[in-house]
Write a protein that holds these residues in place. Sequence first.
Motif, short mmCIF file in Angstrom:
data_model
loop_
_atom_site.label_atom_id
_atom_site.label_comp_id
_atom_site.label_asym_id
_atom_site.label_seq_id
_atom_site.Cartn_x
_atom_site.Cartn_y
_atom_site.Cartn_z
N ALA A 1 16.37 69.68 78.45
CA ALA A 1 16.29 70.34 79.81
C ALA A 1 16.92 69.98 80.76
O ALA A 1 17.42 70.74 81.60
N GLY A 2 16.75 68.72 80.97
CA GLY A 2 17.26 67.88 82.39
C GLY A 2 18.49 67.66 82.10
O GLY A 2 19.18 67.29 83.38
N PHE A 3 19.30 68.11 81.19
CA PHE A 3 20.67 67.53 81.11
C PHE A 3 21.54 68.40 82.25
O PHE A 3 21.32 69.66 82.18
N SER A 4 22.37 67.82 82.93
CA SER A 4 23.23 68.79 83.92
C SER A 4 24.51 67.94 83.76
O SER A 4 24.74 67.02 84.65
N GLY A 5 25.56 68.55 83.13
CA GLY A 5 26.87 67.92 83.37
C GLY A 5 27.65 68.13 84.44
O GLY A 5 27.49 69.25 85.00
N SER A 6 29.13 67.62 84.40
CA SER A 6 29.93 67.59 85.58
C SER A 6 30.57 68.97 85.45
O SER A 6 30.94 69.33 84.11
N THR A 7 31.18 69.28 86.33
CA THR A 7 32.14 70.65 86.21
C THR A 7 33.29 70.15 85.79
O THR A 7 33.81 69.06 85.88
N TRP A 8 33.89 70.91 84.81
CA TRP A 8 35.30 70.63 84.16
C TRP A 8 36.04 71.96 84.34
O TRP A 8 35.43 73.00 84.61
N THR A 9 37.13 71.92 83.80
CA THR A 9 37.86 73.14 84.19
C THR A 9 38.70 73.66 82.59
O THR A 9 39.41 72.75 82.02
N ALA A 10 38.31 74.72 81.89
CA ALA A 10 39.04 75.20 80.89
C ALA A 10 40.50 75.52 81.32
O ALA A 10 40.47 76.47 81.88
N THR A 11 41.48 74.85 80.87
CA THR A 11 42.85 75.32 81.12
C THR A 11 43.70 75.79 80.05
O THR A 11 44.69 76.23 80.03
N GLU A 12 43.05 75.83 78.74
CA GLU A 12 43.73 76.40 77.63
C GLU A 12 42.92 77.10 76.53
O GLU A 12 41.54 76.93 76.41
N LEU A 13 43.57 77.89 75.90
CA LEU A 13 42.94 78.78 74.80
C LEU A 13 43.44 78.09 73.36
O LEU A 13 44.56 77.86 73.53
N PRO B 1 48.29 77.99 77.63
CA PRO B 1 47.53 77.68 78.88
C PRO B 1 47.07 79.04 79.59
O PRO B 1 47.29 79.94 79.22
N LEU B 2 45.85 78.95 80.11
CA LEU B 2 45.10 80.02 80.79
C LEU B 2 46.02 80.10 82.19
O LEU B 2 46.21 78.88 82.84
N ALA B 3 46.94 81.06 82.51
CA ALA B 3 47.69 80.96 83.25
C ALA B 3 47.86 82.28 84.29
O ALA B 3 48.89 82.76 84.84
N GLY B 4 46.60 82.83 84.26
CA GLY B 4 46.78 84.24 85.05
C GLY B 4 46.15 84.05 86.49
O GLY B 4 46.06 82.80 86.97
#
Length: 182
Positions: A143-155, A179-182
Amino acid sequence: MRLFVAVTPPPEAVEELRAAAAAVRSAHPDLRWTRPEQWHLTLAFLGEVDDRARADLTVRLARAAGRHPPLPLALQGAGRFGDRVLWTRVTGEVAGLKRLAASVQAAARRARLAVEDRPYRPHLTLARGREGVALRPVVDALAGFSGSTWTATELHVVRSHLGAGPDRTSRHEVIATWPLAG
Ligand code: 2AM
């Protein structure tokens, strides 16, 4: 071939989660843990897809990816589907992830693939349960896990080779990426 569509966390996010889950994993060797190198967020599970449907799907998915922006996401805490699946939660641009999943599912339907109609619940599967093993304490331990923000850039379109991984698990092979390119 057996296919699904997914976005994948980058190595740093995988490493954070792997480190956070390591102790819990050692304490619960009875669960069937997924392998960090295969961690992904499924957007749509397509099942068996023949070559013709795959060609149609590919064109439609490329178009769908181009209409959606990159998505800032983070992995956080845990949850479960009954005692069957242990997963980590996705936070951040979840609304955008849901819109992307809806587009992917619509593309698959237009390619005449049968996509399940269940509401999409973003998650990353960490382990699958075993008969008689309660997942609630495992969820609590993470429950205590909190990961850093990352960006999904691809499908990605991923092929699942059933039984071809270690211990007869499945092996995943990325067969297309846009690539996610919208
Ligand atoms: P998951 O998303 O809960 O982990 C490859 O099997 C991926 O597709 C897995 O991530 C898996 O579950 C997801 N998936 C969704 N529906 C599935 C189904 N009916 N059969 C197998 N995998 C499915």
